[in-house]
Scaffold this active site. Structure first.
Site, PDB file in Angstrom:
ATOM      1  N   LYS A 114       0.824  -1.218   0.000  1.00 22.82           N
ATOM      2  CA  LYS A 114       0.000   0.000   0.000  1.00 22.82           C
ATOM      3  C   LYS A 114       0.854   1.261   0.000  1.00 22.82           C
ATOM      4  O   LYS A 114       0.495   2.258  -0.603  1.00 22.82           O
ATOM      5  CB  LYS A 114      -0.979   0.002   1.178  1.00 22.82           C
ATOM      6  CG  LYS A 114      -2.083  -1.026   0.988  1.00 22.82           C
ATOM      7  CD  LYS A 114      -3.321  -0.744   1.797  1.00 22.82           C
ATOM      8  CE  LYS A 114      -4.427  -1.711   1.369  1.00 22.82           C
ATOM      9  NZ  LYS A 114      -5.615  -1.614   2.167  1.00 22.82           N
ATOM     10  N   LYS A 206      -5.158  -9.353  -6.766  1.00 21.91           N
ATOM     11  CA  LYS A 206      -6.324  -9.502  -5.885  1.00 21.91           C
ATOM     12  C   LYS A 206      -7.467  -8.565  -6.314  1.00 21.91           C
ATOM     13  O   LYS A 206      -7.200  -7.418  -6.687  1.00 21.91           O
ATOM     14  CB  LYS A 206      -5.870  -9.144  -4.459  1.00 21.91           C
ATOM     15  CG  LYS A 206      -6.858  -9.463  -3.372  1.00 21.91           C
ATOM     16  CD  LYS A 206      -6.333  -8.996  -2.025  1.00 21.91           C
ATOM     17  CE  LYS A 206      -6.602  -7.532  -1.811  1.00 21.91           C
ATOM     18  NZ  LYS A 206      -6.960  -7.153  -0.438  1.00 21.91           N
ATOM     19  N   LYS A 209     -10.954  -3.001  -3.710  1.00 22.43           N
ATOM     20  CA  LYS A 209     -11.792  -1.799  -3.808  1.00 22.43           C
ATOM     21  C   LYS A 209     -11.048  -0.666  -4.477  1.00 22.43           C
ATOM     22  O   LYS A 209     -11.634   0.219  -5.072  1.00 22.43           O
ATOM     23  CB  LYS A 209     -12.163  -1.306  -2.409  1.00 22.43           C
ATOM     24  CG  LYS A 209     -13.024  -2.213  -1.609  1.00 22.43           C
ATOM     25  CD  LYS A 209     -13.135  -1.603  -0.204  1.00 22.43           C
ATOM     26  CE  LYS A 209     -13.627  -2.600   0.797  1.00 22.43           C
ATOM     27  NZ  LYS A 209     -12.953  -2.489   2.076  1.00 22.43           N
TER      28      LYS A 209
HETATM   29  N1  AQP Z   1     -10.013 -10.299  -3.123  1.00 30.35           N
HETATM   30  C1  AQP Z   1     -10.365 -10.815  -1.954  1.00 30.35           C
HETATM   31  N2  AQP Z   1     -10.612 -12.139  -1.833  1.00 30.35           N
HETATM   32  C2  AQP Z   1     -10.983 -12.682  -0.635  1.00 30.35           C
HETATM   33  N3  AQP Z   1     -11.132 -11.950   0.491  1.00 30.35           N
HETATM   34  C3  AQP Z   1     -10.905 -10.617   0.410  1.00 30.35           C
HETATM   35  N4  AQP Z   1     -10.980  -9.623   1.308  1.00 30.35           N
HETATM   36  C4  AQP Z   1     -10.641  -8.441   0.723  1.00 30.35           C
HETATM   37  N5  AQP Z   1     -10.355  -8.645  -0.572  1.00 30.35           N
HETATM   38  C5  AQP Z   1     -10.504  -9.978  -0.800  1.00 30.35           C
HETATM   39  C6  AQP Z   1     -11.356  -9.828   2.704  1.00 30.35           C
HETATM   40  O1  AQP Z   1     -12.446  -8.944   2.983  1.00 30.35           O
HETATM   41  C7  AQP Z   1     -12.354  -8.558   4.357  1.00 30.35           C
HETATM   42  C8  AQP Z   1     -12.498  -7.075   4.462  1.00 30.35           C
HETATM   43  O2  AQP Z   1     -11.429  -6.442   3.769  1.00 30.35           O
HETATM   44  P1  AQP Z   1     -11.146  -4.918   4.034  1.00 30.35           P
HETATM   45  O3  AQP Z   1     -12.082  -4.086   3.287  1.00 30.35           O
HETATM   46  O4  AQP Z   1     -11.121  -4.651   5.456  1.00 30.35           O
HETATM   47  O5  AQP Z   1      -9.692  -4.734   3.570  1.00 30.35           O
HETATM   48  P2  AQP Z   1      -8.913  -4.996   2.262  1.00 30.35           P
HETATM   49  O6  AQP Z   1      -8.396  -6.389   2.252  1.00 30.35           O
HETATM   50  O7  AQP Z   1      -7.890  -3.964   2.255  1.00 30.35           O
HETATM   51  O8  AQP Z   1      -9.964  -4.793   1.077  1.00 30.35           O
HETATM   52  P3  AQP Z   1      -9.600  -4.396  -0.367  1.00 30.35           P
HETATM   53  O9  AQP Z   1     -10.796  -4.472  -1.210  1.00 30.35           O
HETATM   54  O10 AQP Z   1      -8.465  -5.197  -0.866  1.00 30.35           O
HETATM   55  O11 AQP Z   1      -9.203  -2.896  -0.193  1.00 30.35           O
HETATM   56  P4  AQP Z   1      -7.980  -2.146  -0.793  1.00 30.35           P
HETATM   57  O12 AQP Z   1      -8.309  -1.926  -2.206  1.00 30.35           O
HETATM   58  O13 AQP Z   1      -7.954  -0.878   0.009  1.00 30.35           O
HETATM   59  O14 AQP Z   1      -6.779  -3.013  -0.596  1.00 30.35           O
HETATM   60  C9  AQP Z   1     -11.016  -9.069   4.893  1.00 30.35           C
HETATM   61  O15 AQP Z   1     -11.258 -10.251   5.656  1.00 30.35           O
HETATM   62  C10 AQP Z   1     -10.252  -9.403   3.655  1.00 30.35           C
HETATM   63  O16 AQP Z   1      -9.341 -10.480   3.865  1.00 30.35           O
END
Ligand code: AQP
Length: 347
Positions: A114, A206, A209
């Protein structure tokens, strides 16, 4: 020593929830509510580790809450709230900032990804994020943490922090009558065919968002037309689907779509391949669109209905925060006694 079994997990209000969040985390939250006491948190303090527009954050917080409910989480049976309403998360995180070692945080791959090249400009909060996550879990002395594969390293760090706290303060923990260990070592629950859902445009990345292209993900707010369009445009390769899982090796996009199908259908990958082995992607994608729309359309309409009722959502968050605070305050009082921080005691 045994601890009361309790589940904790959180989701950041940082944008539209997508199929990865749903299959990797929220589906499991729903399943676990029948087995355990569960605490599900909208982690707004984590969200602000990167810039959030203050006009947008309340909407995003209410939307994640609405998504929890629309997916089937019962706010009466479980505790549902937003993190910033329970100050003990931040308070315990400070104690953990003093327990965790710099070397441990330096190994966290999510910070490296990040912060990427602009490391000097990343917030201190983004770096210390895993300590706050450990506090989120341990302020409830939670034993199980359902997460996607990407969060495994952070839950392992929470275990290391719990263990070091238990060791460093062993004498004080015993002297205050808490036995040998104060914190449990929380277990990550990472199961099923979709623990890491990948981008629809690049099977090696992955689903996230923050990806600038909306075509990389299916959002829980997408309607049937958007879901169909995104699946039809999803990247694939020219070969038909294999009949065995080994045939998916080195075919990341095919592997991802089969994993998504399996998770949505609630069947093992092998069974999906038995059904579609030899089929062209056009046939498979049509079946996947039908399945995804059937599973996600009811969630989408309930989500729309709930987001139109912010007063109800706020009442869920405030009731959940009151119930969460009662548990967290008890842990924090004990932590203060163990660490040696003088606190006001009831007369
Ligand atoms: N691609 C994914 N596959 C499976 N699980 C996922 N999670 C996130 N992306 C995937 C799981 O969703 C939960 C909440 O995630 P979060 O929003 O708290 O954080 P994150 O992992 O940072 O989500 P993003 O979408 O990947 O955000 P950005 O784009 O900011 O990096 C967690 O249990 C996570 O494992």
């Amino acid at each position: 020593m045994s601890f009361k079994e309790r589940v904790f997990s959180g989701v950041q209000p940082t944008g539209n929830l997508h199929l990865g969040n749903y299959l990797g985390a929220i589906v499991k939250f729903v399943e676990l509510q029948n087995q355990y006491d569960c605490i599900y948190c909208v982690v707004d303090l984590h969200a602000i580790t990167v810039w959030q527009d203050p006009k947008e954050l309340p909407r995003a917080t209410r939307e994640v809450t609405a998504a929890f409910l629309a997916c089937g989480i019962d706010p009466g049976k479980n505790i549902v709230f937003n993190q910033s309403q329970v100050a003990e998360h931040a308070e315990l995180a400070w104690v953990f900032n003093c327990v965790a070692r710099l070397g441990w945080l330096n190994r966290m791959t999510q910070f490296k990804e990040k912060a990427s090249k602009d490391r000097e400009n990343a917030s201190v909060g983004l770096y210390a994020y895993p300590n706050l996550m450990a506090a989120d879990i341990l302020v409830y002395r939670a034993t199980h943490v359902p997460v996607g594969e990407d969060q495994k390293q952070h839950v392992e760090l929470a275990r290391d922090i719990a263990q070091k706290f238990n060791n460093d303060y062993a004498d004080s923990i015993a002297a205050h009558g808490f036995g040998e260990k104060f914190f449990p070592l929380p277990e990550p629950l990472i199961q099923g065919p979709a623990t890491r859902v990948m981008s629809l445009r690049d099977g090696t990345k992955k689903m996230s968002k923050s990806d600038p292209s909306d075509y990389t993900r299916i959002n829980l707010t997408d309607d049937a037309d958007a879901i169909a369009q995104k699946i039809r445009k999803a990247k694939t390769d020219p070969e038909p689907l294999p009949s065995e899982a080994a045939g998916l090796e080195k075919r990341p996009e095919a592997d991802n779509l089969v994993g998504i199908y399996a998770a949505l259908a609630g069947s093992p990958r092998g069974q999906v391949l038995q059904e579609f082995g030899g089929a062209q992607f056009s046939t498979f994608k049509t079946a996947l669109v039908d399945l995804a729309v059937a599973r996600l359309a009811p969630i989408n309409s309930e989500l729309k209905r709930l987001t139109q009722d912010p007063l109800y959502i706020d009442s869920v968050l405030s009731d959940g925060a009151n119930r969460a605070r009662a548990i967290a305050a008890e842990t924090m009082s004990a932590v203060k006694d163990i660490v040696g921080l003088v606190r006001a005691k009831p007369h």
